[in-house]
Design an enzyme around this catalytic site. Structure first.
Site, short mmCIF file in Angstrom:
data_model
loop_
_atom_site.label_atom_id
_atom_site.label_comp_id
_atom_site.label_asym_id
_atom_site.label_seq_id
_atom_site.Cartn_x
_atom_site.Cartn_y
_atom_site.Cartn_z
N SER A 218 -10.94 -1.46 5.15
CA SER A 218 -9.53 -1.70 5.46
C SER A 218 -8.63 -1.31 4.30
CB SER A 218 -9.33 -3.18 5.81
OG SER A 218 -7.96 -3.47 5.97
N TYR B 193 0.82 -1.21 0.00
CA TYR B 193 0.00 0.00 0.00
C TYR B 193 0.85 1.27 0.00
CZ TYR B 193 -4.06 -2.94 1.00
OH TYR B 193 -5.06 -3.88 0.93
N GLN C 135 -17.81 -13.73 -6.22
CA GLN C 135 -19.22 -14.05 -6.46
C GLN C 135 -19.35 -15.54 -6.75
OE1 GLN C 135 -20.99 -11.83 -9.62
NE2 GLN C 135 -23.04 -12.58 -9.25
N ARG D 153 -24.90 -10.05 -7.32
CA ARG D 153 -23.85 -9.11 -6.93
C ARG D 153 -24.19 -8.45 -5.59
NH1 ARG D 153 -24.65 -8.22 -12.50
NH2 ARG D 153 -22.84 -8.69 -13.79
N HIS E 10 -25.10 -1.98 -11.91
CA HIS E 10 -24.41 -3.09 -12.59
C HIS E 10 -24.94 -4.37 -11.95
CE1 HIS E 10 -21.51 -5.62 -14.47
NE2 HIS E 10 -20.87 -5.89 -13.34
N ASP F 167 -21.72 -3.95 -19.21
CA ASP F 167 -23.09 -4.19 -19.66
C ASP F 167 -23.34 -3.50 -21.00
OD1 ASP F 167 -24.04 -5.35 -16.95
OD2 ASP F 167 -23.20 -3.40 -16.44
N HIS G 269 -24.34 2.60 -31.24
CA HIS G 269 -24.29 3.54 -30.12
C HIS G 269 -25.52 3.35 -29.24
CE1 HIS G 269 -20.90 5.63 -31.95
NE2 HIS G 269 -21.54 5.46 -33.10
#
Length: 310
Positions: free
Chosen positions: A105, A69, A86, A92, A179, A152, A172
């Protein structure tokens, strides 16, 4: 303090999604420095070695190392792919309570390093965990980005391209919202070469496409245990938009502050992405049915937020 410049990336979590993302970064030459951080040090060090052996054939030089970190201190971007996995049959949103604790954390340790860049969150449920990252980090909302509905939307464009016998890059259209199961396709603005697509499809076909987009993850997880190539490529696309200051529109998870009539929720919507993060949310012109479905998706996420942060 000014946002950290450069293109150093720290990746937290080197599971299937994280390692696939690292591979995509290397193949596309997006960054010249990548640090991998994971509790499973041996796995991460193995990824470092494997990736370094691939650099010979990459489009540009890249330094890839194992780290901690502390390496976030001068990073331009921290990408979080760590968290509980998952399981087959698990939505989800079932993951939320496990992963919020993990994120408290992770984000706390990252901020202790002096990190002053941009967060990109991929762990599911990504809308809730992007919101958690924003809460835990104290950073401005534009500098905490969720992967949102970038995957998605890719699935939607792929299926529309198949149906219209056209390249998905020429299609488009957007999936917006969670999600997850309450997402929705914005049929009212889906086009190919400027021509609306919805009138050319039956209601049954539109429903079939929407269901196939929504259920794609469950089918892939059932078949191979996890989804990772699609989301990794989507994360690489967002990363390029940030580091290259592209000002491109992508469907990401960002905090709404009145857009489309909603606020205090991270959710997938089109937004302009550049070196500062989310420059601006692009408000789509939704029809009444889409407004109602989007409101339900917002409420789905807010109900979970309320259960955690009440």
């Amino acid at each position: 303090m000014a946002i950290t410049k450069g293109n150093k990336i720290v990746l937290v979590g080197t599971g299937a999604v994280g390692s696939s993302y690292a591979y995509a970064l290397m193949n596309q030459g997006i960054s010249d420095e990548l640090i991998l951080v994971d509790l499973n040090e041996e796995k991460a060090k193995g990824d470092v070695l494997d990736l370094n052996h691939s650099i010979v054939y990459a489009p540009s030089p890249m330094e890839i190392k194992f780290g901690s970190y502390e390496d976030c201190k001068d990073a331009a971007l921290v990408v979080i792919c760590a968290g509980a996995a998952q399981k087959p049959g698990e939505t989800r949103l079932d993951l939320v309570h496990k992963n919020v604790g993990i994120f408290e954390s992770i984000v706390g340790n990252i901020m202790k390093s002096g990190f002053n860049g941009i967060f990109l969150v991929a762990t599911n449920p990504v809308d809730i965990l992007a919101y958690a990252t924003w809460k835990f980090s104290g950073l401005p909302k534009e500098r905490v980005i969720g992967s949102g509905t970038v995957l998605d939307t890719a699935r939607f464009r792929y299926l529309l391209g198949e149906e219209m016998n056209a390249a998905p890059t020429s299609v488009h259209g957007y999936i917006i919202g969670e999600h997850g199961d309450s997402q929705l396709p914005v049929w009212s603005s889906a086009t190919i070469a400027g021509t609306p697509i919805a009138p050319r499809l039956t209601d049954e076909k539109k429903q079939e496409i929407a269901e196939n987009v929504r259920d794609a993850a469950y089918k892939i997880i059932e078949a191979k245990g996890a989804t990772y190539y699609g989301i990794a490529t989507g994360l690489a696309r967002i990363t390029r938009a940030i580091l290259k200051n592209e000002n491109v529109v992508l469907p990401v998870g960002t905090l709404l502050e009145g857009e489309n009539g909603h606020d205090d929720v991270y959710i997938g919507v089109p937004a302009i992405i550049n070196r500062e993060g989310v420059r601006q949310v692009v408000e789509l012109s939704l029809n009444d049915e889409e407004k109602e479905k989007f409101a339900r998706s917002v409420e789905t996420l807010k109900d979970i937020q309320a259960a955690i942060w009440s």
